[in-house]
Every structure is written in structure tokens, then in C-alpha cells.
Design a protein around this motif. Structure first.
Motif, PDB file in Angstrom:
ATOM      1  N   ASP A 179      34.084  -1.624  19.988  1.00 53.21           N
ATOM      2  CA  ASP A 179      33.669  -0.779  19.073  1.00 53.21           C
ATOM      3  C   ASP A 179      34.148   0.693  18.818  1.00 53.21           C
ATOM      4  N   ALA A 180      34.334   1.296  17.663  1.00 53.90           N
ATOM      5  CA  ALA A 180      34.872   2.540  17.496  1.00 53.90           C
ATOM      6  C   ALA A 180      33.909   3.352  16.537  1.00 53.90           C
ATOM      7  N   SER A 181      33.797   4.857  16.887  1.00 50.91           N
ATOM      8  CA  SER A 181      33.131   5.622  15.867  1.00 50.91           C
ATOM      9  C   SER A 181      33.640   6.856  15.781  1.00 50.91           C
ATOM     10  N   ALA A 182      33.231   7.493  14.552  1.00 55.20           N
ATOM     11  CA  ALA A 182      33.653   8.908  14.347  1.00 55.20           C
ATOM     12  C   ALA A 182      32.350   9.807  13.969  1.00 55.20           C
ATOM     13  N   ARG A 183      32.326  10.793  14.476  1.00 57.15           N
ATOM     14  CA  ARG A 183      31.292  11.757  14.314  1.00 57.15           C
ATOM     15  C   ARG A 183      31.740  13.246  14.108  1.00 57.15           C
ATOM     16  N   VAL A 184      31.373  13.552  12.959  1.00 58.79           N
ATOM     17  CA  VAL A 184      31.628  14.868  12.227  1.00 58.79           C
ATOM     18  C   VAL A 184      30.306  15.935  12.561  1.00 58.79           C
ATOM     19  N   VAL A 185      30.464  17.196  12.928  1.00 59.67           N
ATOM     20  CA  VAL A 185      29.336  18.003  12.969  1.00 59.67           C
ATOM     21  C   VAL A 185      29.891  19.437  12.586  1.00 59.67           C
ATOM     22  N   THR A 186      28.951  20.188  11.823  1.00 57.20           N
ATOM     23  CA  THR A 186      29.383  21.449  11.572  1.00 57.20           C
ATOM     24  C   THR A 186      29.065  22.624  12.818  1.00 57.20           C
ATOM     25  N   LEU A 187      29.767  23.333  13.238  1.00 54.48           N
ATOM     26  CA  LEU A 187      29.631  24.318  14.258  1.00 54.48           C
ATOM     27  C   LEU A 187      29.413  25.653  14.198  1.00 54.48           C
ATOM     28  N   ARG A 188      29.428  26.006  12.615  1.00 57.54           N
ATOM     29  CA  ARG A 188      28.957  27.616  12.342  1.00 57.54           C
ATOM     30  C   ARG A 188      29.838  28.482  13.136  1.00 57.54           C
ATOM     31  N   ASN A 189      31.322  28.365  13.124  1.00 61.38           N
ATOM     32  CA  ASN A 189      32.156  29.314  13.503  1.00 61.38           C
ATOM     33  C   ASN A 189      31.683  29.526  15.073  1.00 61.38           C
ATOM     34  N   SER A 190      31.376  28.576  15.794  1.00 62.07           N
ATOM     35  CA  SER A 190      30.991  28.611  17.163  1.00 62.07           C
ATOM     36  C   SER A 190      31.980  29.401  18.074  1.00 62.07           C
ATOM     37  N   ALA A 191      31.216  30.508  18.974  1.00 61.24           N
ATOM     38  CA  ALA A 191      31.944  31.162  19.764  1.00 61.24           C
ATOM     39  C   ALA A 191      32.142  30.361  21.095  1.00 61.24           C
ATOM     40  N   ARG A 192      31.445  29.219  21.299  1.00 64.86           N
ATOM     41  CA  ARG A 192      31.834  28.232  22.592  1.00 64.86           C
ATOM     42  C   ARG A 192      33.188  27.670  22.255  1.00 64.86           C
ATOM     43  N   HIS A 193      33.359  27.269  20.831  1.00 70.95           N
ATOM     44  CA  HIS A 193      34.693  26.835  20.670  1.00 70.95           C
ATOM     45  C   HIS A 193      35.798  27.511  20.059  1.00 70.95           C
ATOM     46  N   ALA A 194      35.767  28.918  20.218  1.00 67.14           N
ATOM     47  CA  ALA A 194      36.820  29.649  19.493  1.00 67.14           C
ATOM     48  C   ALA A 194      36.725  29.843  18.088  1.00 67.14           C
ATOM     49  N   GLY A 195      35.513  29.722  17.607  1.00 59.65           N
ATOM     50  CA  GLY A 195      35.223  30.026  16.139  1.00 59.65           C
ATOM     51  C   GLY A 195      35.547  28.968  15.316  1.00 59.65           C
ATOM     52  N   ALA A 196      35.200  27.676  15.731  1.00 62.89           N
ATOM     53  CA  ALA A 196      35.476  26.380  15.177  1.00 62.89           C
ATOM     54  C   ALA A 196      34.317  26.180  14.028  1.00 62.89           C
ATOM     55  N   ASP A 197      34.717  25.693  13.038  1.00 60.15           N
ATOM     56  CA  ASP A 197      33.570  25.407  11.988  1.00 60.15           C
ATOM     57  C   ASP A 197      33.250  24.043  12.015  1.00 60.15           C
ATOM     58  N   ALA A 198      33.871  23.051  12.677  1.00 63.58           N
ATOM     59  CA  ALA A 198      33.490  21.559  12.723  1.00 63.58           C
ATOM     60  C   ALA A 198      34.126  21.070  13.939  1.00 63.58           C
TER      61      ALA A 198
END
Length: 218
Positions: free
Chosen positions: A35-54
Motif C-alpha cells: 500500500d502507498a499513501s500521501a498526506r499533505v498538511v499545512t504548517l503555518r510557517n513552522s519555526a520547527r521546520h525552518a518556516g515551512a508552509d506545508a
């Protein structure tokens, strides 16, 4: 396929969305035992992930029965959109699950080999259980986990392991009706807020808190 809205995107007791509301979408396919899956999540400019949006989580896995125990292995790649610099990383896991009446219990380990994006290696060991409450549409669930690993870059290690290693927990309740699931969780960690604050640590969003979520399946 599912769509989900939650008060924050929380993983292993840590907020991935700055403690703010997030949206997520999932799509999964299966062929034979794979099985395979894809998940997309908004991160809101996450400081934990260097400003990532998603973040986009791409996973592939398989499972099989060993007597009354279900064994599962999978590999997941995490790609971060809008981050300052390359923050993507991969990890793989194995778990064993057992059902007894309404109780379903799982124990497993998820490991990420040493990578620059996470400042070393990461190992997360966990145990979880859920059980339907007889005569109701409610399910109670709980989980405890511990994260540790090697350190090459102390600042980047703070992304997944604030303080170097930590323990997380969850206690929740779900209500399922047709395709809609509504849940509320009490989550927390033993991460200290008084430690050195690195640029990826986001320790203010690692304490005890309540997380709400609603998911609709198509």
C-alpha cells in the motif's frame, strides 16, 4: 481519501504548526499486500521546520499476519514546502499489533538514519492502544513514546528531539458516525521549557495541551 481540520498539527507530542489550526488531506491506494499513501498538511510557517508552509508525507508499506499478531513495515519520506533550506528527511518503521475483543494494541519503533536535515539519527519507540466503549459510538485511545538518537548538529536535532531525548503521551476520545470522526486528545511531553532555545526547538509548543480534530472520509 480523507480531509481533516485540527486545532494544530501534532506529532509525537510536538506541534508542527506553531500551535495553530491546520488542514490535512490524505490519499491511499493498495495493490496486493503493498500500500502507498500521501498526506499533505499545512504548517503555518513552522519555526520547527525552518518556516515551512506545508509538509508532504509519502509512505509505502506492507503487512502480514504472524499467528494472531499483525506485523507491519513501512518507509516514509517527509518533504517540506517553503522551508528555508533543505529540511526533507526519511524514516522507516516496524510494528506489531494484536486485537482482543474491542481492544487493539500496537507496539513499534520508527527510525530515521543520520541525516543533515535532522542533525543526526532519530529513534522513536512507542506503544498505543484503543478500544471501543460497548454500547456507544465512542473510542478511547492512549499512547506513550520515547525519542532518542545520535547528535551531529545540536540545533537541528531540536526539530524532532528538543532537549536531546524526551517522552511523549496521549489520551483521547473519538466519536465516529458514518464517514465523520470527531476527536479530542490530551497530549504532552516531558520537554523542559527552560532549556537552551534553538531556532528549531519551538519548546513553547511542546507542553501539555488539548488538541481537537475532525475528519471526513470519502
Amino acid at each position: 481519501m480523507t480531509l481533516e481540520v485540527m486545532s494544530e498539527e501534532e506529532r509525537r507530542g510536538l506541534s508542527w504548526s506553531e500551535g495553530r489550526a491546520a488542514l490535512a488531506g490524505d490519499l491511499s491506494v493498495a495493490r496486493g499486500r503493498l500500500d502507498a499513501s500521501a498526506r499533505v498538511v499545512t504548517l503555518r510557517n513552522s519555526a520547527r521546520h525552518a518556516g515551512a508552509d506545508a509538509v508532504v508525507d509519502l509512505a509505502v508499506g506492507t503487512g502480514w499476519d504472524l499467528g494472531s499478531v499483525r506485523i507491519r513495515t513501512d518507509a516514509t519520506g517527509h518533504a517540506f514546502a517553503g522551508a528555508r533550506g533543505r529540511m526533507d528527511y526519511i524514516e522507516a518503521g516496524v510494528s506489531a499489533s494484536y486485537a482482543y475483543g474491542p481492544l487493539y494494541a500496537t507496539a513499534g519503533v520508527i527510525g530515521a538514519p543520520s541525516q543533515r536535515a535532522i542533525g543526526g539519527s532519530n529513534v522513536h519507540v512507542y506503544a498505543s492502544a484503543n478500544s471501543g466503549i460497548p454500547g456507544t459510538p465512542l473510542t478511547v485511545l492512549g499512547e506513550i513514546g520515547h525519542s532518542s538518537g545520535s547528535v551531529r548538529d545540536p540545533a537541528r536535532v531540536e526539530r524532532l528531539r528538543p532537549g536531546g531525548s524526551y517522552t511523549n503521551w496521549r489520551l483521547g476520545l473519538e466519536h465516529r458516525r458514518d464517514r465523520l470522526t470527531i476527536g479530542v486528545d490530551y497530549v504532552g511531553t516531558d520537554v523542559s521549557r527552560s532549556g537552551t532555545i534553538g531556532r528549531f526547538a519551538d519548546r513553547r509548543n511542546a507542553g501539555d495541551r488539548i488538541v481537537g480534530r475532525a475528519q471526513f472520509s470519502f
